[in-house]
Design a protein around this motif. Structure first.
Motif, PDB file in Angstrom:
ATOM      1  N   PRO A  32      39.601  48.655  37.121  1.00  0.00           N
ATOM      2  CA  PRO A  32      38.699  49.756  36.757  1.00  0.00           C
ATOM      3  C   PRO A  32      38.177  50.458  38.004  1.00  0.00           C
ATOM      4  N   GLU A  33      37.856  51.731  37.861  1.00  0.00           N
ATOM      5  CA  GLU A  33      37.322  52.529  38.971  1.00  0.00           C
ATOM      6  C   GLU A  33      35.859  52.885  38.676  1.00  0.00           C
ATOM      7  N   GLY A  50      30.835  42.132  33.410  1.00  0.00           N
ATOM      8  CA  GLY A  50      31.436  42.960  32.368  1.00  0.00           C
ATOM      9  C   GLY A  50      32.599  43.782  32.891  1.00  0.00           C
ATOM     10  N   LEU A  51      32.472  44.262  34.122  1.00  0.00           N
ATOM     11  CA  LEU A  51      33.503  45.107  34.724  1.00  0.00           C
ATOM     12  C   LEU A  51      34.852  44.392  34.798  1.00  0.00           C
ATOM     13  N   ARG A  52      34.844  43.091  34.913  1.00  0.00           N
ATOM     14  CA  ARG A  52      36.094  42.325  35.001  1.00  0.00           C
ATOM     15  C   ARG A  52      36.961  42.510  33.756  1.00  0.00           C
ATOM     16  N   PHE A  53      36.320  42.911  32.652  1.00  0.00           N
ATOM     17  CA  PHE A  53      37.051  43.088  31.401  1.00  0.00           C
ATOM     18  C   PHE A  53      37.214  44.563  31.024  1.00  0.00           C
ATOM     19  N   ALA A  54      36.838  45.453  31.937  1.00  0.00           N
ATOM     20  CA  ALA A  54      36.976  46.891  31.691  1.00  0.00           C
ATOM     21  C   ALA A  54      38.369  47.334  32.101  1.00  0.00           C
ATOM     22  N   LYS A  55      39.357  46.763  31.432  1.00  0.00           N
ATOM     23  CA  LYS A  55      40.749  46.986  31.795  1.00  0.00           C
ATOM     24  C   LYS A  55      41.580  47.288  30.558  1.00  0.00           C
ATOM     25  N   TYR A  56      42.663  47.996  30.805  1.00  0.00           N
ATOM     26  CA  TYR A  56      43.622  48.346  29.765  1.00  0.00           C
ATOM     27  C   TYR A  56      44.035  47.088  28.992  1.00  0.00           C
ATOM     28  N   PRO A  64      43.741  53.626  29.336  1.00  0.00           N
ATOM     29  CA  PRO A  64      43.610  54.442  30.542  1.00  0.00           C
ATOM     30  C   PRO A  64      43.102  55.842  30.205  1.00  0.00           C
ATOM     31  N   GLY A  65      42.186  56.329  31.026  1.00  0.00           N
ATOM     32  CA  GLY A  65      41.602  57.654  30.804  1.00  0.00           C
ATOM     33  C   GLY A  65      40.282  57.619  30.061  1.00  0.00           C
TER      34      GLY A  65
END
Length: 251
Positions: free
Chosen positions: A242-243, A133-139, A194-195
């Protein structure tokens, strides 16, 4: 309304999240045969307080403990008590620390002693489901792109994704918009910006995805009595990768 955090707020959240992650690590180290879930809860509570933070689960809608500890067929929100962990148990720990007015939230499932190969696979797939899932946690992606990736990976490994509980936004409140399900079609829901800070948390069952809540009003268990696992981190959406905020480095 989805809250976009500024740099001051993110600095506070990073501290809250590091405390949370360290508390999760402490709980994981304590998962051994002969330890009670209440002992883990007490140790984590004391650690969070020692860091000048608050165990945010305690008293949340009346929840009576600082940590949710869910064993074997318990999916989430298990209440720590005098249950003595035994060899072969699968132990999920979910906790939240509040520091400086902001929250950190994370969870993980730990093996107690020697567990079955099937149980270990469940734990491993659940954790990897988070990273899928994290791979798609992007702007630019949408929330359901995360959801779809988690579901696709989990189900391809023969397990099921819990529908009754989902991930969420986080910040000044423990639970904020948007909801982040672990299932669904891609390309739907709010666009990631972002944010934004969100909790991605696959809850995965060995059998069917259905759950029921026990008479204590909190503990959710699988309806077929098979094991469940849980893995969660607080994640910041950035301009790039993502961080993961719930890490212990630099505490």
């Amino acid at each position: 309304m989805i809250a976009i955090k500024n740099e001051r707020e993110l600095a506070i959240m990073r501290r809250a999240c590091k405390i949370t992650a360290a508390a999760r690590a402490l709980a994981g180290e304590m998962v051994k045969p002969g330890i009670t879930t209440k002992q883990i809860d007490t140790a984590v509570h004391d650690y969070i307080v020692s860091q000048g933070a608050e165990p945010a689960c305690l008293g949340y809608y009346g929840y009576p403990a600082s940590v949710c500890i869910s064993v074997n067929d318990a999916v989430v929100h298990g209440i720590p008590d005098d249950y003595v962990l035994k060899d072969g148990d699968v132990v999920s720990v979910d906790l939240v620390a509040k520091w400086g007015g902001f929250h950190g939230d994370c969870a993980a499932t730990f093996a107690c002693g020697h567990i079955s190969a099937d149980a270990q696979k469940l734990i491993d797939v659940t954790k990897q489901g988070f990273y899928e899932g994290l791979r798609f946690a992007k702007y630019g992606y949408r929330v359901s792109d995360i959801s779809h990736a988690v579901q696709t990976y989990v189900e391809s490994n023969g397990f099921s994704v819990v529908r009754a509980y989902v991930g969420h936004g986080i910040g000044a409140q423990m639970h904020e918009e948007p909801e982040v399900p672990n299932f669904g079609k891609p390309g739907r829901g709010p666009r990631l910006l972002p944010g934004m800070t969100v909790c991605i948390e696959p809850m995965v069952n060995q059998g069917v995805y259905n759950v029921r809540v026990l008479k204590d009003g909190w503990t959710a268990v699988t309806t077929d009595g098979k094991n469940s696992a849980h893995y969660e981190n607080t994640v910041l959406i950035t301009d790039g990768e993502p961080e993961i905020l719930t890490v212990t480095e630099g505490l």
